[in-house]
Design an enzyme around this catalytic site. Structure first.
Site, PDB file in Angstrom:
ATOM      1  CB  SER A 133     -28.586  74.032 -36.352  1.00 24.62           C
ATOM      2  OG  SER A 133     -28.190  72.899 -35.240  1.00 24.62           O
ATOM      3  N   GLY A 345     -24.883  48.614 -10.285  1.00 27.76           N
ATOM      4  CA  GLY A 345     -23.712  49.301  -9.599  1.00 27.76           C
ATOM      5  C   GLY A 345     -22.581  49.205 -10.772  1.00 27.76           C
ATOM      6  CD  GLU A 368     -22.035  63.990 -39.974  1.00 28.06           C
ATOM      7  OE1 GLU A 368     -22.105  65.177 -40.365  1.00 28.06           O
ATOM      8  OE2 GLU A 368     -20.860  63.817 -40.124  1.00 28.06           O
TER       9      GLU A 368
END
Length: 394
Positions: A133, A345, A368
């Site tokens: 980042s 389930g 992104e």
């Protein structure tokens, strides 16, 4: 649940019809088996390219379709509703073409027709193992070397993590450091896949999107000649971030398509499954859950389209792109989780696709730019303030 769309032209409507047909006939029948086998469907991108769907938002003179971004994103959503890995791949391929289309020289742009036509597949190299980042912290370097290649050649050394199409792409859009001047010391390069010294590590073993190959790319003295730099030296990060705004809208559309697919499967199951003498969709608890899922999908779609229309009007849209990415991917995570709940389930088994949708949705909150980064972008935009604006569009 059929999606109701408004598009600006009949041509756009025809493109969406073509996309639905390809998604139904070419993508959906292959998706589950390819994901289970972790097979990368390179041929699918050629098919989409030859149909004119890879280059839709790029100018016709560059080999693209000349379509508004709002049309391209709805096409991308339809692809992702059938096969999310392919939707992500189309978005990343478009992102890898962005710098060349916007900052490339005429000679460099001669690559574009084959790129946008799907004969050449692209990848985007920004993140590094220690700098996800925080791209300004990258260490991959590009050093000038006149040498045999002549003036303007560069030698690239370093590694790039989390590269979609890594090892399968024909070209790599690479951000590398050309000086130590922080964010202003990064430049953008286009590197052919057959460059000596370029290699891919073994693909990552991921929770989802297993039909989309992700790998670390290694640059060991990769020499790039013939006017390799896109834009000027030092403009790489600005090129990357401009592309990321568009890429975030792409992922918002993909996440919306994935959520739509999960909703469709959940509704179909709820209409067929009966308890206490009636379909479970008629039980209020289940019906309300499906209603919330539908509202989340529509909200995501409206949010990314609003941002796309700003982009089409040449208005600033970075904050809105972050909002769209945040809303669409968070909503996709919730919708796919709820789809598993609707199937009970069965939803937890691999006999039904909703468990795969849930696994695929998770990464969309991460790539992104993580959704924490999106919140940072949005909050900083709020802190800057600014007067309201109204733009008239034709």
């Amino acid at each position: 649940m059929p999606v109701r769309r408004l598009v600006p032209t009949q041509e756009a409507a025809d493109l969406l019809d073509l996309t639905r047909q390809l998604a139904r006939d070419e993508l959906a029948p292959r998706a589950a088996a390819a994901e289970a086998a972790e097979e990368f469907p390179r041929d699918v991108f050629r098919t989409l390219g030859r149909a004119g769907l890879l280059g839709l938002p790029y100018a016709e003179e560059l080999g693209g379709g000349g379509q508004p971004y709002e049309v391209y994103l709805q096409v991308l959503e339809e692809i992702a509703a059938a096969w999310a890995s392919v939707g992500v791949g189309v978005s990343v391929h478009g992102l890898s073409c962005f710098g060349l289309a916007t900052r490339g020289t005429p000679a460099q742009q001669e690559w574009l027709p084959e790129m946008l036509g799907g004969e050449q597949l692209g990848a985007y190299c920004l993140s590094e193992p220690h700098a996800g980042s925080d791209p300004a912290a990258m260490r991959t370097r590009a050093v000038r070397d006149g040498g045999v290649g002549g003036k303007g050649a560069y030698v690239l050394t370093g590694e790039k993590a989390w590269t979609t199409h890594g090892g399968h792409a024909d070209f790599y859009k690479v951000m590398a450091r050309t000086s130590d001047d922080g964010a202003r010391g990064i430049s953008c390069f286009l590197v052919p896949a057959d460059s000596e010294g370029l290699s891919a590590d073994t693909a990552e073993r991921k929770m989802g999107l297993t039909g989309s190959t992700t790998a670390t790319m290694r640059f060991e003295g990769v020499r790039v000649d013939a006017d390799p730099c896109l834009g000027e030296e030092g403009e790489g990060l600005s090129i990357a971030l401009a592309g990321l705004d568009a890429g975030r809208l792409g992922i918002a559309a993909v996440a919306t398509g994935l959520a739509q697919g999960a909703l469709d499967d959940a509704v179909a199951y709820a209409q067929e499954r009966e308890t206490f003498g009636k379909p479970i969709i008629e039980h209020q608890g289940l019906g309300f859950l499906l209603a919330d899922m539908a509202a989340a999908v529509e909200t995501a779609r409206a949010t990314y389209l609003s941002a796309a229309r700003l982009r089409d009007a040449d208005q600033p849209y970075g904050q809105q792109a972050s909002i769209a990415k945040l809303v669409a991917t968070d909503n996709a995570m919730k919708v796919t989780t709820d789809a598993v709940q609707v199937l009970g389930g069965y939803g937890y088994t691999r006999d039904f696709p909703v468990e795969r949708y849930m696994r695929e949705a998770k990464v969309m909150q991460i790539f992104e730019g993580t959704n924490q980064i999106q919140r940072l972008v949005i909050s900083r935009a709020l802190a800057r303030g600014g007067a309201p604006t109204t733009t008239v569009t034709p």
